[in-house]
Design a protein around this motif. Sequence first.
Motif, PDB file in Angstrom:
ATOM      1  N   TYR A 117      -2.075  -4.899   1.340  1.00  0.00           N
ATOM      2  CA  TYR A 117      -2.121  -3.519   0.843  1.00  0.00           C
ATOM      3  C   TYR A 117      -3.011  -2.635   1.715  1.00  0.00           C
ATOM      4  O   TYR A 117      -2.822  -1.417   1.745  1.00  0.00           O
ATOM      5  N   GLU A 118      -3.955  -3.245   2.427  1.00  0.00           N
ATOM      6  CA  GLU A 118      -4.788  -2.469   3.350  1.00  0.00           C
ATOM      7  C   GLU A 118      -4.095  -2.273   4.698  1.00  0.00           C
ATOM      8  O   GLU A 118      -4.183  -1.192   5.297  1.00  0.00           O
ATOM      9  N   VAL A 119      -3.416  -3.313   5.163  1.00  0.00           N
ATOM     10  CA  VAL A 119      -2.742  -3.252   6.462  1.00  0.00           C
ATOM     11  C   VAL A 119      -1.410  -2.504   6.365  1.00  0.00           C
ATOM     12  O   VAL A 119      -0.900  -2.003   7.357  1.00  0.00           O
ATOM     13  N   ARG A 120      -0.856  -2.433   5.159  1.00  0.00           N
ATOM     14  CA  ARG A 120       0.452  -1.821   4.897  1.00  0.00           C
ATOM     15  C   ARG A 120       1.574  -2.596   5.581  1.00  0.00           C
ATOM     16  O   ARG A 120       2.517  -2.041   6.129  1.00  0.00           O
ATOM     17  N   SER A 121       1.427  -3.888   5.507  1.00  0.00           N
ATOM     18  CA  SER A 121       2.430  -4.803   6.040  1.00  0.00           C
ATOM     19  C   SER A 121       2.264  -6.140   5.333  1.00  0.00           C
ATOM     20  O   SER A 121       1.138  -6.562   5.055  1.00  0.00           O
ATOM     21  N   MET A 122       3.387  -6.806   5.041  1.00  0.00           N
ATOM     22  CA  MET A 122       3.347  -8.083   4.338  1.00  0.00           C
ATOM     23  C   MET A 122       3.882  -9.205   5.222  1.00  0.00           C
ATOM     24  O   MET A 122       4.825  -9.008   5.991  1.00  0.00           O
ATOM     25  N   LYS A 123       3.279 -10.361   5.111  1.00  0.00           N
ATOM     26  CA  LYS A 123       3.830 -11.549   5.748  1.00  0.00           C
ATOM     27  C   LYS A 123       5.265 -11.762   5.262  1.00  0.00           C
ATOM     28  O   LYS A 123       5.525 -11.552   4.074  1.00  0.00           O
ATOM     29  N   PRO A 124       6.188 -12.130   6.126  1.00  0.00           N
ATOM     30  CA  PRO A 124       6.017 -12.552   7.520  1.00  0.00           C
ATOM     31  C   PRO A 124       6.216 -11.443   8.562  1.00  0.00           C
ATOM     32  O   PRO A 124       6.523 -11.761   9.716  1.00  0.00           O
ATOM     33  N   ASP A 125       6.035 -10.184   8.198  1.00  0.00           N
ATOM     34  CA  ASP A 125       6.177  -9.098   9.176  1.00  0.00           C
ATOM     35  C   ASP A 125       5.125  -9.246  10.275  1.00  0.00           C
ATOM     36  O   ASP A 125       3.957  -9.566  10.013  1.00  0.00           O
TER      37      ASP A 125
ATOM     38  N   ARG B 207       3.437  -7.201  12.010  1.00  0.00           N
ATOM     39  CA  ARG B 207       2.290  -6.286  12.079  1.00  0.00           C
ATOM     40  C   ARG B 207       1.039  -6.859  11.426  1.00  0.00           C
ATOM     41  O   ARG B 207      -0.077  -6.640  11.909  1.00  0.00           O
ATOM     42  N   ILE B 208       1.213  -7.601  10.335  1.00  0.00           N
ATOM     43  CA  ILE B 208       0.030  -8.135   9.663  1.00  0.00           C
ATOM     44  C   ILE B 208      -0.565  -9.293  10.467  1.00  0.00           C
ATOM     45  O   ILE B 208      -1.783  -9.495  10.494  1.00  0.00           O
ATOM     46  N   TYR B 209       0.265 -10.025  11.198  1.00  0.00           N
ATOM     47  CA  TYR B 209      -0.234 -11.081  12.083  1.00  0.00           C
ATOM     48  C   TYR B 209      -0.996 -10.467  13.270  1.00  0.00           C
ATOM     49  O   TYR B 209      -2.040 -10.984  13.682  1.00  0.00           O
ATOM     50  N   GLU B 210      -0.474  -9.367  13.770  1.00  0.00           N
ATOM     51  CA  GLU B 210      -1.176  -8.651  14.840  1.00  0.00           C
ATOM     52  C   GLU B 210      -2.529  -8.148  14.345  1.00  0.00           C
ATOM     53  O   GLU B 210      -3.527  -8.186  15.090  1.00  0.00           O
ATOM     54  N   ALA B 211      -2.567  -7.680  13.104  1.00  0.00           N
ATOM     55  CA  ALA B 211      -3.826  -7.193  12.534  1.00  0.00           C
ATOM     56  C   ALA B 211      -4.856  -8.311  12.444  1.00  0.00           C
ATOM     57  O   ALA B 211      -6.045  -8.104  12.719  1.00  0.00           O
ATOM     58  N   LEU B 212      -4.405  -9.511  12.093  1.00  0.00           N
ATOM     59  CA  LEU B 212      -5.336 -10.637  12.026  1.00  0.00           C
ATOM     60  C   LEU B 212      -5.864 -10.991  13.410  1.00  0.00           C
ATOM     61  O   LEU B 212      -7.059 -11.242  13.586  1.00  0.00           O
ATOM     62  N   GLU B 213      -4.990 -11.022  14.396  1.00  0.00           N
ATOM     63  CA  GLU B 213      -5.438 -11.328  15.757  1.00  0.00           C
ATOM     64  C   GLU B 213      -6.442 -10.285  16.244  1.00  0.00           C
ATOM     65  O   GLU B 213      -7.442 -10.634  16.898  1.00  0.00           O
ATOM     66  N   HIS B 214      -6.182  -9.050  15.908  1.00  0.00           N
ATOM     67  CA  HIS B 214      -7.122  -7.989  16.301  1.00  0.00           C
ATOM     68  C   HIS B 214      -8.465  -8.160  15.605  1.00  0.00           C
ATOM     69  O   HIS B 214      -9.529  -8.017  16.238  1.00  0.00           O
TER      70      HIS B 214
ATOM     71  N   GLY C 255       0.785  -1.224   0.000  1.00  0.00           N
ATOM     72  CA  GLY C 255       0.000   0.000   0.000  1.00  0.00           C
ATOM     73  C   GLY C 255       0.815   1.272   0.000  1.00  0.00           C
ATOM     74  O   GLY C 255       0.283   2.348   0.308  1.00  0.00           O
ATOM     75  N   LEU C 256       2.089   1.180  -0.370  1.00  0.00           N
ATOM     76  CA  LEU C 256       2.944   2.366  -0.372  1.00  0.00           C
ATOM     77  C   LEU C 256       2.768   3.197  -1.635  1.00  0.00           C
ATOM     78  O   LEU C 256       3.116   4.383  -1.641  1.00  0.00           O
ATOM     79  N   ILE C 257       2.268   2.569  -2.707  1.00  0.00           N
ATOM     80  CA  ILE C 257       1.960   3.304  -3.927  1.00  0.00           C
ATOM     81  C   ILE C 257       0.559   2.922  -4.391  1.00  0.00           C
ATOM     82  O   ILE C 257       0.061   1.840  -4.093  1.00  0.00           O
ATOM     83  N   SER C 258      -0.059   3.794  -5.128  1.00  0.00           N
ATOM     84  CA  SER C 258      -1.422   3.591  -5.607  1.00  0.00           C
ATOM     85  C   SER C 258      -1.444   2.736  -6.872  1.00  0.00           C
ATOM     86  O   SER C 258      -0.400   2.476  -7.492  1.00  0.00           O
ATOM     87  N   ARG C 259      -2.630   2.326  -7.261  1.00  0.00           N
ATOM     88  CA  ARG C 259      -2.807   1.608  -8.525  1.00  0.00           C
ATOM     89  C   ARG C 259      -2.268   2.428  -9.688  1.00  0.00           C
ATOM     90  O   ARG C 259      -1.568   1.912 -10.561  1.00  0.00           O
ATOM     91  N   ARG C 260      -2.596   3.705  -9.720  1.00  0.00           N
ATOM     92  CA  ARG C 260      -2.142   4.579 -10.799  1.00  0.00           C
ATOM     93  C   ARG C 260      -0.614   4.668 -10.826  1.00  0.00           C
ATOM     94  O   ARG C 260      -0.001   4.594 -11.893  1.00  0.00           O
ATOM     95  N   ALA C 261       0.012   4.825  -9.663  1.00  0.00           N
ATOM     96  CA  ALA C 261       1.468   4.921  -9.619  1.00  0.00           C
ATOM     97  C   ALA C 261       2.113   3.615 -10.075  1.00  0.00           C
ATOM     98  O   ALA C 261       3.137   3.626 -10.777  1.00  0.00           O
ATOM     99  N   PHE C 262       1.525   2.483  -9.683  1.00  0.00           N
ATOM    100  CA  PHE C 262       2.018   1.181 -10.121  1.00  0.00           C
ATOM    101  C   PHE C 262       1.914   1.073 -11.636  1.00  0.00           C
ATOM    102  O   PHE C 262       2.878   0.700 -12.315  1.00  0.00           O
TER     103      PHE C 262
END
Length: 205
Positions: A137-145, A147-154, A54-61
Amino acid sequence: MTKPSVVVFDLGKVLVDFDYSIAARRIGVGGRMSFVEIQKYLSQSDLLIRYETGLISRRAFFDEVCQTTSFAGTIDEFAKSFADIFTEIPAMTALHAALRRQGLPTYIFSNTNDLAVEHIRANFPFFNQFDGYILSYEVRSMKPDARIYEALEHRTKRHGGELLYIDDRPENIEAGARRGWQTILQETPEKTKTALQKLGLLDHI
């Protein structure tokens, strides 16, 4: 062992297969890069990582792909070429449906992008049968980081052995196991089915 109360599925290579060479061949028509070069660029470059976190938009990509590959189509044409690379894995979506019939909450947990999700949601009915979606892209973190695991637990309000996680990548599975999650490394649908049965989750199929 605790019987899991939530089952978490990775998306790519678990519920759907994908092939970036399909996109590369379409995007490369008339361009200055070979489809092999484009396939590597799309699947392995830092650009995709930035897009899927999620660091760049669809258009930027899109703009950066055009600049690099000389793709001359519209963004809508690119979206179809880039996203239409998926095929359902019926044996796995059938396992998911069986878990749903038994009342188990299920979640998608994926490193992915908005173009892929938009396409899968529109073309694969199984995708809409989950309780929630934790997407990089919504959480702005990718596995295995972490933060995304924390987001799932939340999101699930579950922790440790309450969660059962299915993924094809060992490093992602290991990150979940370190949090106390129960895990299944996806190798074949048959092996995954056997593992689910051993956990008492598929007694009726």
